[in-house]
Design a protein around this motif. Structure first.
Motif, short mmCIF file in Angstrom:
data_model
loop_
_atom_site.label_atom_id
_atom_site.label_comp_id
_atom_site.label_asym_id
_atom_site.label_seq_id
_atom_site.Cartn_x
_atom_site.Cartn_y
_atom_site.Cartn_z
N GLU A 18 -2.92 8.27 8.40
CA GLU A 18 -1.40 8.05 8.50
C GLU A 18 -1.09 7.57 7.92
OE1 GLU A 18 0.66 8.38 12.17
OE2 GLU A 18 -2.08 9.57 13.25
N VAL A 19 -1.29 5.87 7.67
CA VAL A 19 -1.28 4.91 6.76
C VAL A 19 -1.54 5.40 4.81
CG1 VAL A 19 -1.32 1.82 6.12
CG2 VAL A 19 -1.66 2.87 8.53
N LEU A 20 -2.71 5.29 4.99
CA LEU A 20 -2.84 5.53 3.48
C LEU A 20 -2.59 7.32 3.05
CD1 LEU A 20 -7.39 4.83 3.01
CD2 LEU A 20 -5.10 3.68 2.68
N THR A 21 -2.18 8.28 4.25
CA THR A 21 -1.01 9.39 3.63
C THR A 21 0.59 9.19 2.74
OG1 THR A 21 -2.57 10.77 5.22
CG2 THR A 21 -0.16 11.64 4.27
N ALA A 22 0.77 8.25 4.08
CA ALA A 22 2.02 7.67 3.74
C ALA A 22 2.24 6.67 2.85
CB ALA A 22 2.47 6.63 4.75
N ILE A 23 1.54 6.11 2.49
CA ILE A 23 1.47 5.62 1.05
C ILE A 23 0.82 6.61 -0.34
CG2 ILE A 23 0.12 3.90 -0.73
CD1 ILE A 23 -0.93 1.98 2.00
N ASP A 24 0.19 7.30 -0.37
CA ASP A 24 -0.15 8.82 -1.39
C ASP A 24 1.15 9.30 -1.07
OD1 ASP A 24 -2.86 8.17 -1.58
OD2 ASP A 24 -3.24 9.77 0.34
N GLN A 25 1.91 9.49 -0.58
CA GLN A 25 3.32 9.79 -0.69
C GLN A 25 5.05 9.40 -0.82
OE1 GLN A 25 3.43 11.68 3.82
NE2 GLN A 25 2.43 13.53 2.80
N LYS A 51 -11.79 9.50 0.76
CA LYS A 51 -11.03 10.28 0.47
C LYS A 51 -9.67 10.40 -0.22
CE LYS A 51 -8.52 11.86 4.38
NZ LYS A 51 -8.37 12.35 5.44
N HIS A 52 -8.99 8.53 0.18
CA HIS A 52 -7.55 8.47 -0.11
C HIS A 52 -8.03 8.09 -2.13
CE1 HIS A 52 -4.95 9.38 3.33
NE2 HIS A 52 -6.03 9.10 3.97
N HIS A 53 -9.44 7.95 -2.36
CA HIS A 53 -9.73 7.43 -3.71
C HIS A 53 -9.33 5.77 -3.90
CE1 HIS A 53 -10.82 11.86 -4.03
NE2 HIS A 53 -9.43 11.45 -4.06
N LYS A 90 2.43 1.26 8.96
CA LYS A 90 2.64 2.95 8.20
C LYS A 90 4.08 2.30 7.72
CE LYS A 90 3.45 6.80 10.70
NZ LYS A 90 3.15 7.74 11.12
N PRO A 91 4.20 3.10 6.03
CA PRO A 91 5.40 2.69 5.90
C PRO A 91 6.48 3.85 6.34
CG PRO A 91 3.81 2.61 4.19
CD PRO A 91 2.88 2.67 5.31
N LYS A 95 10.30 5.40 -0.18
CA LYS A 95 10.93 4.60 -0.85
C LYS A 95 10.48 3.55 -0.60
CE LYS A 95 12.91 7.39 -3.94
NZ LYS A 95 13.10 7.59 -5.42
N TRP A 96 9.75 3.06 0.08
CA TRP A 96 8.94 2.13 1.00
C TRP A 96 8.39 1.19 -0.52
CZ3 TRP A 96 4.03 1.03 0.51
CH2 TRP A 96 3.41 -0.59 0.65
N LEU A 97 7.69 0.83 -1.34
CA LEU A 97 7.38 1.03 -2.02
C LEU A 97 8.09 0.95 -3.73
CD1 LEU A 97 4.27 -0.72 -3.30
CD2 LEU A 97 4.06 1.95 -4.51
#
Length: 313
Positions: A18-25, A51-53, A90-91, A95-97
């Motif tokens: 879920e953390v990496l998915t949130a970053i991907d988004q 999976k998240h490259h 988890k972000p 707009k976290w980043l």
């Protein structure tokens, strides 16, 4: 590359996905890379990373250290800024980043920043309360902190703690400064030690409430014991950083305050759990502060990171 996001991992589980998915988004103008340094996962963490490259660096569990592992991850990237988060942070915004890097860029003398932590929905009543009031104390908007009163800094413990607080659960460093002042190789509090050094060198940090992550824990009594043992050790080794941590007598006062809070809010059934958690915290903290008097075998059974002790102590 604008940003290198560095995440130490070990058995991150479904939440890490879920953390990496949130970053991907993330919706951002900035280019970024994700670097994971894994220290011996035995679950699906490696598959999730692939999976998240992400960029993956695997190290033996004996090589893990909170400071040096993050240094290693940062060294593998090229981003102008380095974001450190943990595998369970988890972000909480797409707009976290963007908001984090915008805050860092708002003042060229800012060398580090930290964002707000939100509790997960299942967070216990005490951590939910403490997270809210802790971060509220840093302001409602992007706020820059720096050492502007040396006499007050010398004489006021609360002011020193305000200036030196930093959290690698959700932090950002300017790479040019990190290259000059990397983290120390310590078992605990690498972030706080670094931030205090930066403040005393005359640099600035920024608090960004618009770069939120979900991050909270419901520790078991044994986990509380291990964590507070390491906290006690760190306070013994770096008293200048941990002077704001409650003393043993102050801890008793806080337990009474928490019990009164339960009574006031009608959560009477939580009192036995509060008692057990408090005993676990106190026992770990008490032993950690006196770790130099303990046999090495006992220390390794008390710490969260026995491999670090075996290799470094």
């Amino acid at each position: 590359m604008d940003v290198s996001i560095v995440i130490p991992t070990k058995n991150g589980g479904d939440l890490f996905d879920e953390v990496l998915t949130a970053i991907d988004q993330q919706e951002t103008q900035y280019s970024y890379e994700i670097i994971c340094v894994d220290s011996g996962s035995s679950d699906q963490t490696i598959d999730i990373i692939n999976k998240h490259h992400c960029i993956l660096k695997q190290i033996p569990k004996e090589e893990f250290g909170h400071g040096k592992t993050r240094n290693l991850g940062a060294s593998l990237g090229t981003g102008e800024y380095i974001i450190f988060i943990t595998q369970d942070a988890k972000p909480a915004s797409n707009k976290w980043l963007e908001n984090f890097i915008n805050a860092m860029k708002s003042n060229e003398t800012v060398v580090g920043g930290f964002g707000i932590h939100y509790p997960y929905p299942d967070c216990n009543i005490f951590d939910k309360r403490d997270l809210y009031y802790h971060f509220k104390g840093f302001g409602e908007d992007n706020t820059i902190f720096y050492l502007d009163d040396k006499e007050r800094y010398r004489n006021e413990e609360g002011y020193r703690h305000l200036l030196s607080f930093f959290s690698d659960n959700n932090s950002c460093l300017k790479r040019s400064i990190w290259e000059k002042y990397p983290y120390e190789d310590v078992n605990f509090a690498e972030d706080q030690i670094w931030a205090r050094k930066m403040i005393e060198l005359g640099y600035k940090k920024i608090y960004c409430p618009f770069a939120p992550v979900y991050h909270s824990h419901n520790y078991t009594c044994m986990q509380q014991f291990h964590r507070n043992f390491d906290l006690g050790v760190s306070q013994a080794e770096h008293p200048e950083v941990f002077e704001g941590v409650p003393s043993e007598g102050e801890g008793i006062r806080l337990v009474k305050k928490s019990m009164a809070y339960l009574l006031k809010t009608g959560h009477i059934w939580l009192i036995p759990g509060l008692f057990l958690q408090s005993v676990s915290k106190y026992a770990g903290y008490f032993l950690g502060k006196r770790y130099k008097k303990l046999p090495e075998k006992m220390i390794r059974s008390c710490t969260m990171n026995p491999e670090y002790w075996k290799k470094n102590k």
